[in-house]
Scaffold this motif. Structure first.
Motif, short mmCIF file in Angstrom:
data_model
loop_
_atom_site.label_atom_id
_atom_site.label_comp_id
_atom_site.label_asym_id
_atom_site.label_seq_id
_atom_site.Cartn_x
_atom_site.Cartn_y
_atom_site.Cartn_z
N GLY A 283 -26.90 20.77 -5.85
CA GLY A 283 -27.82 19.67 -5.54
C GLY A 283 -28.38 19.82 -4.14
O GLY A 283 -29.58 19.65 -3.90
N ILE B 271 -25.81 22.23 -10.23
CA ILE B 271 -26.46 21.15 -10.98
C ILE B 271 -26.06 21.20 -12.45
O ILE B 271 -26.00 20.18 -13.11
CB ILE B 271 -28.00 21.22 -10.80
CG1 ILE B 271 -28.36 20.98 -9.33
CG2 ILE B 271 -28.71 20.22 -11.69
CD1 ILE B 271 -29.82 21.21 -8.99
N TYR C 262 -23.68 18.64 -13.56
CA TYR C 262 -24.02 17.23 -13.37
C TYR C 262 -24.18 16.52 -14.72
O TYR C 262 -24.67 17.11 -15.69
CB TYR C 262 -25.36 17.08 -12.62
CG TYR C 262 -25.31 17.39 -11.14
CD1 TYR C 262 -24.30 18.18 -10.60
CD2 TYR C 262 -26.29 16.89 -10.28
CE1 TYR C 262 -24.28 18.46 -9.24
CE2 TYR C 262 -26.28 17.17 -8.92
CZ TYR C 262 -25.26 17.95 -8.40
OH TYR C 262 -25.25 18.23 -7.07
N SER C 263 -23.83 15.24 -14.74
CA SER C 263 -24.09 14.41 -15.92
C SER C 263 -25.58 14.03 -15.91
O SER C 263 -26.29 14.26 -14.92
CB SER C 263 -23.26 13.13 -15.84
OG SER C 263 -23.73 12.33 -14.77
N MET D 200 -26.41 11.75 -13.04
CA MET D 200 -26.46 12.47 -11.75
C MET D 200 -27.78 13.21 -11.60
O MET D 200 -28.37 13.24 -10.53
CB MET D 200 -25.31 13.46 -11.65
CG MET D 200 -23.99 12.79 -11.40
SD MET D 200 -22.70 13.99 -11.66
CE MET D 200 -21.30 12.90 -11.65
N LYS D 201 -28.22 13.83 -12.67
CA LYS D 201 -29.50 14.55 -12.61
C LYS D 201 -30.64 13.58 -12.32
O LYS D 201 -31.56 13.88 -11.58
CB LYS D 201 -29.78 15.28 -13.93
CG LYS D 201 -29.01 16.56 -14.06
CD LYS D 201 -29.40 17.28 -15.34
CE LYS D 201 -28.30 18.23 -15.76
NZ LYS D 201 -28.30 18.50 -17.18
N LYS E 213 -20.80 15.53 -5.11
CA LYS E 213 -21.32 16.56 -6.01
C LYS E 213 -22.38 17.44 -5.36
O LYS E 213 -22.86 18.39 -5.98
CB LYS E 213 -21.94 15.86 -7.24
CG LYS E 213 -20.93 15.58 -8.34
CD LYS E 213 -20.60 16.87 -9.09
CE LYS E 213 -19.78 16.58 -10.34
NZ LYS E 213 -19.54 17.82 -11.10
N LEU F 197 -24.21 10.86 -4.46
CA LEU F 197 -24.02 12.23 -4.95
C LEU F 197 -23.27 13.06 -3.92
O LEU F 197 -23.20 14.28 -4.06
CB LEU F 197 -25.38 12.88 -5.22
CG LEU F 197 -26.16 12.41 -6.45
CD1 LEU F 197 -27.59 12.93 -6.41
CD2 LEU F 197 -25.48 12.85 -7.74
#
Ligand code: ADP
Ligand code: ADP
Length: 224
Positions: free
Chosen positions: A92, A132, A135-136, A139-140, A127, A124
């Motif tokens: 990220g 990426i 990521y869920s 999160m995206k 993370k 975030l």
């Protein structure tokens, strides 16, 4: 002061189909909802406001300055497209650093400070240094908002960000956007009335490329 104005805006795609026609809108600070069914012209309007498309005729202004003359427009307007492309192999933080460089933030330390702040604001931070691809969906989505916010744009344009979310996730996401509407314009497109009813002060209803209604939500509700 922070307003965008569009005048007699039109967009004609090939074969003379008008995607937008006589669009004349002034939007001011706060959350602004752009409501309309599929094909209404919402994405076209947002692409014009993000300077990704050039209108066939008409002009868009930000703070009375035509968009094409505004200085550093990349940092004035943040855009989250409907089809947001992520780079699964990047972290990220790497992705945001790339976006910041593209927006002309040349100082590396300045970029890092900005990215750390955004990762934290969008929850975030844990993370940020993971790829990426781990990521869920949520999160995206938050990373999508983070990349649009790089450079602290005065205008944040988000194209149908709640598509595919369940009602509870939609509420959470709308509230998140509302947090970022303080002191800037947030233009949110949707085909779901509930998305604008609870969080937007100003709305515009688009249908077949024309603005059918626009104004303060409270005034429109008073009209029934
Ligand atoms: P919305 O975002 O409200 O779904 P769009 O702006 O995507 O609406 O589309 C408005 C109209 O323009 C639709 O009729 C669509 O089919 C057409 N359109 C959109 N993009 C293009 C394009 N690149 N070329 C031709 N027609 C397009
Ligand atoms: P996911 O798809 O990973 O579940 P969500 O966005 O739905 O992602 O949120 C996951 C969790 O993180 C939820 O408990 C939610 O309350 C919390 N959360 C989501 N966005 C934020 C935010 N901006 N700040 C703080 N917590 C958040």
């Amino acid at each position: 002061p922070r307003d965008m104005n569009k005048n007699a805006e039109a967009q004609v795609y090939n074969r003379g189909n008008w995607a937008l026609h006589d669009v004349n809108l002034t939007i001011t600070e706060g959350m602004v909802g752009l409501l309309g069914p599929n094909g209404a012209g919402k994405s076209t309007l947002m692409r014009i406001l993000s300077t990704l498309s050039t209108p066939t005729s008409g002009e868009a202004f930000i703070n009375d300055v035509p968009l094409h003359k505004a200085e550093d427009i990349r940092r004035m307007i943040g855009y989250l497209p409907q089809q947001f492309q992520v780079y699964p192999q990047l972290t990220g933080a790497e992705f945001l650093d790339y976006v910041a460089a593209m927006k002309g933030i040349s100082d590396k330390r300045h970029r890092k400070a900005e990215i750390d702040k955004l990762l934290e604001q969008l929850n975030l931070q844990d993370k940020g240094h993971k790829k990426i691809r781990t990521y869920s969906g949520g999160m995206k989505r938050r990373l999508g908002i983070a990349q649009a916010l790089v450079g602290s744009p005065q205008v944040l344009i988000v194209d149908e960000p709640t598509a595919g979310l369940d009602p509870e996730e939609r509420v959470r996401f709308r509230n998140l956007l509302t947090r970022f509407s303080l002191g800037r314009v947030v233009l949110l497109s949707t085909h779901i009335v509930a998305d604008i009813e609870s969080n937007c002060r100003q709305i515009a209803v688009l249908d077949q490329g024309r603005v059918r209604m626009s104004g303060e939500l409270a005034d429109l509700q008073a009209l029934g």
